[in-house]
Design a protein around this motif. Structure first.
Motif, short mmCIF file in Angstrom:
data_model
loop_
_atom_site.label_atom_id
_atom_site.label_comp_id
_atom_site.label_asym_id
_atom_site.label_seq_id
_atom_site.Cartn_x
_atom_site.Cartn_y
_atom_site.Cartn_z
N LEU A 110 -4.65 23.38 -27.15
CA LEU A 110 -3.20 23.18 -27.17
C LEU A 110 -2.83 22.07 -26.20
O LEU A 110 -3.35 22.03 -25.08
CB LEU A 110 -2.48 24.48 -26.75
CG LEU A 110 -0.99 24.39 -26.42
CD1 LEU A 110 -0.17 24.12 -27.68
CD2 LEU A 110 -0.52 25.67 -25.73
N SER A 111 -1.95 21.17 -26.62
CA SER A 111 -1.41 20.15 -25.73
C SER A 111 0.10 20.09 -25.92
O SER A 111 0.60 20.24 -27.03
CB SER A 111 -1.99 18.76 -26.04
OG SER A 111 -3.37 18.72 -25.72
N GLY A 112 0.82 19.88 -24.82
CA GLY A 112 2.26 19.77 -24.90
C GLY A 112 2.79 18.75 -23.91
O GLY A 112 2.19 18.53 -22.85
N ILE A 113 3.89 18.11 -24.26
CA ILE A 113 4.51 17.07 -23.41
C ILE A 113 5.91 17.53 -23.01
O ILE A 113 6.69 17.97 -23.85
CB ILE A 113 4.53 15.72 -24.14
CG1 ILE A 113 3.10 15.25 -24.41
CG2 ILE A 113 5.30 14.67 -23.31
CD1 ILE A 113 2.99 13.98 -25.22
N VAL A 114 6.18 17.41 -21.71
CA VAL A 114 7.42 17.92 -21.13
C VAL A 114 8.13 16.81 -20.37
O VAL A 114 7.50 16.07 -19.61
CB VAL A 114 7.10 19.10 -20.18
CG1 VAL A 114 8.32 19.49 -19.35
CG2 VAL A 114 6.58 20.30 -20.97
N THR A 147 11.78 20.34 -20.07
CA THR A 147 11.94 20.65 -21.49
C THR A 147 10.74 20.15 -22.27
O THR A 147 10.36 18.98 -22.17
CB THR A 147 13.21 19.98 -22.05
OG1 THR A 147 14.35 20.38 -21.27
CG2 THR A 147 13.43 20.36 -23.50
N CYS A 148 10.14 21.02 -23.05
CA CYS A 148 9.05 20.61 -23.94
C CYS A 148 9.66 19.88 -25.14
O CYS A 148 10.54 20.42 -25.82
CB CYS A 148 8.25 21.82 -24.40
SG CYS A 148 6.85 21.42 -25.48
N VAL A 149 9.19 18.67 -25.40
CA VAL A 149 9.71 17.90 -26.53
C VAL A 149 8.68 17.76 -27.64
O VAL A 149 9.03 17.40 -28.77
CB VAL A 149 10.20 16.50 -26.09
CG1 VAL A 149 11.42 16.62 -25.18
CG2 VAL A 149 9.09 15.71 -25.41
N ALA A 150 7.40 18.03 -27.35
CA ALA A 150 6.36 17.93 -28.37
C ALA A 150 5.15 18.76 -27.96
O ALA A 150 4.79 18.80 -26.78
CB ALA A 150 5.94 16.48 -28.58
N MET A 157 0.93 13.38 -28.54
CA MET A 157 1.46 12.05 -28.24
C MET A 157 2.13 11.43 -29.46
O MET A 157 3.18 10.79 -29.34
CB MET A 157 0.34 11.15 -27.71
CG MET A 157 -0.11 11.50 -26.30
SD MET A 157 -1.26 10.33 -25.55
CE MET A 157 -2.77 10.67 -26.46
N ARG A 158 1.56 11.64 -30.65
CA ARG A 158 2.20 11.12 -31.86
C ARG A 158 3.52 11.85 -32.12
O ARG A 158 4.50 11.25 -32.57
CB ARG A 158 1.27 11.26 -33.07
CG ARG A 158 0.06 10.33 -33.02
CD ARG A 158 -0.74 10.36 -34.32
NE ARG A 158 -0.05 9.71 -35.42
CZ ARG A 158 -0.08 8.40 -35.66
NH1 ARG A 158 -0.74 7.59 -34.86
NH2 ARG A 158 0.57 7.90 -36.69
N LEU A 197 7.42 12.47 -17.09
CA LEU A 197 6.67 12.99 -18.23
C LEU A 197 5.43 13.74 -17.74
O LEU A 197 4.66 13.21 -16.92
CB LEU A 197 6.25 11.85 -19.16
CG LEU A 197 7.30 11.33 -20.13
CD1 LEU A 197 6.95 9.92 -20.60
CD2 LEU A 197 7.45 12.27 -21.32
N TYR A 198 5.25 14.95 -18.25
CA TYR A 198 4.10 15.77 -17.92
C TYR A 198 3.36 16.12 -19.21
O TYR A 198 3.97 16.24 -20.28
CB TYR A 198 4.51 17.08 -17.25
CG TYR A 198 5.27 16.91 -15.95
CD1 TYR A 198 4.60 16.91 -14.74
CD2 TYR A 198 6.66 16.75 -15.96
CE1 TYR A 198 5.30 16.75 -13.54
CE2 TYR A 198 7.36 16.61 -14.78
CZ TYR A 198 6.68 16.61 -13.57
OH TYR A 198 7.37 16.45 -12.39
N MET A 199 2.05 16.33 -19.09
CA MET A 199 1.27 16.76 -20.25
C MET A 199 0.36 17.90 -19.82
O MET A 199 -0.39 17.78 -18.85
CB MET A 199 0.43 15.60 -20.79
CG MET A 199 -0.30 15.91 -22.08
SD MET A 199 -1.15 14.43 -22.72
CE MET A 199 -1.53 14.96 -24.39
#
Length: 409
Positions: free
Chosen positions: A38-42, A52-55, A86-87, A136-138
């Protein structure tokens, strides 16, 4: 007060947990559960507030090189979780730009118009930028494949003998067009560019490992080439990359991403167009993802890899199998994800038409994806990528071209 690393991990995992069960790994008839990264970008404010998680995305596979000429822009080349996330971020940001271009009443908390005084050949000509004061955090539930996880890979082998180099390319008696990028072979070769997938019995690919792609993103920003047609990269760099403490090997991450490792030749490097080498911080968390390979608690049977991927953004949710929408075949044009090359490039073209900015007009003249990627506004990005792959990521071999007509269904 909890750390930002724990907070980001909690936000991403909670967002995944809220997704429908059809988007998650399942337990098969033999009682064996699936696992998936799992990967997420905040996004957050400078002080970590309003995170806030955006993706987010899950996934762990990629397209063999021999299938790329048949992809026609609708089949994803790489659906490892980090790449999908990232996409997804880029699709979301391009949508924000499209909405801003479409309506003067639309407000984005993430993207703003650039003032004409900010536009120049040195600072870039893109009309948009990410707002100042945002970080930006991942978060990734598994160490990225490639150089940053080599020690972890070695430690899990029942036989730690490095696989033979020839095994990476299959039967060496048959000619192959795929150059010798390493997968997991030659454990002793550290700090090198590697390919995915890493298994020696997999079909060859030129898709670079997630470690290599993330290392490059420290110079080109998290923006893709398509998003970089619209958004200046100067505020789009990753601040902190977060891993579970069980997935973190400090020496491996320093070697893969840091100025004391292979990226050293780029220390303090600044290019025009908003590009520079900005090594991200690496943080750890004790939070664990339920569907990880090395999940908490005793496991009577080793989990098996899941072929299911999920993509979620603030405005989008998809379930994918083999790089296309679940239930569709790779040959079906309707199976293309919203983040496939064809759909994203058309969204960018639509936005360029709304903007009608003379300096971006060469993008509108493009009839193919390859022509769009050669747009003048992306020249500095191409220079940066060449510099980085020559100076720090030696052995980086471009993937096979997947060009297609932008205007014909």
């Amino acid at each position: 007060m909890d750390s930002i690393e724990n907070s980001v991990a909690d936000i991403v995992i909670a967002k995944f947990d809220a997704l429908p069960s059809k988007s998650k790994p399942v337990v098969d008839v033999n009682g064996v559960s699936g696992w998936v990264p799992l990967s997420g970008i905040v996004f957050s404010n400078e002080d970590g507030s309003n995170a806030t998680c955006v993706a987010l995305a899950t996934g762990m596979k990629c397209l063999p090189s021999h299938k790329i000429p048949q992809a026609h822009g609708t089949v994803l080349h790489d659906w490892h979780a980090e790449v999908l996330a990232m996409r997804g971020l880029n699709h979301f940001l391009i949508q924000e730009c499209h909405n801003l271009a479409h309506s003067s009443e639309f407000h984005s908390p993430y993207i703003r118009w650039r003032d004409t005084s900010e536009l120049s050949s040195y600072r870039g000509l893109q009309p948009f930028t990410i707002r100042e004061g945002l970080k930006l955090y991942m978060f990734c539930s598994e160490a990225p494949c490639g150089d940053a996880s080599m020690e972890l890979t070695m430690s899990t082998q029942s036989d730690a003998t490095p696989w033979l180099h020839e095994a990476l390319l299959g039967d060496t008696e048959k000619p192959t067009p795929i150059p010798a990028l390493l997968g997991r072979g030659f454990f002793s070769k550290l700090g090198t560019v590697r390919r995915k997938p890493s298994r020696p019995d997999s079909q060859p690919t030129l898709s670079k490992s997630c470690s290599d792609k993330l290392a490059l993103k420290q110079c080109t920003s998290l923006l893709s080439s398509m998003a970089s047609l619209l958004i200046c990269p100067e505020n789009a760099f990753l601040d902190t990359f977060i891993l579970p403490d069980t997935e973190f090997v400090g020496s491996a991450c320093d070697r893969s991403f840091g100025p004391t490792g292979r990226m050293g030749p780029l220390t303090n490097m600044v290019w025009s167009g908003g590009y520079s080498y900005r090594p991200f911080k690496i943080g750890t968390t004790k939070r664990k993802f339920e569907h990880s390979r090395r999940r908490p608690g005793p496991q009577p049977v080793h989990p098996k890899p899941s072929n299911l991927s999920v993509l979620w953004t603030v405005r989008l949710q998809e379930t994918l199998i083999n790089g296309v929408l679940q239930g569709r075949k790779q040959s079906d044009q309707k199976g293309g994800s919203a983040i496939c090359r064809l759909r994203i490039s058309r969204l960018v073209m639509d936005t360029l038409m709304l903007l009608a900015i003379p300096m971006l007009v060469d993008g509108l003249r493009s009839s193919t994806y390859a022509e769009l990627k050669r747009a003048n506004v992306l020249e500095e990005r191409r220079k940066v990528k060449r510099h980085v792959t020559d100076a720090a990521l030696a052995g980086w071999i471009p993937n096979l071209e997947d060009s297609f007509n932008l205007h014909v269904d």
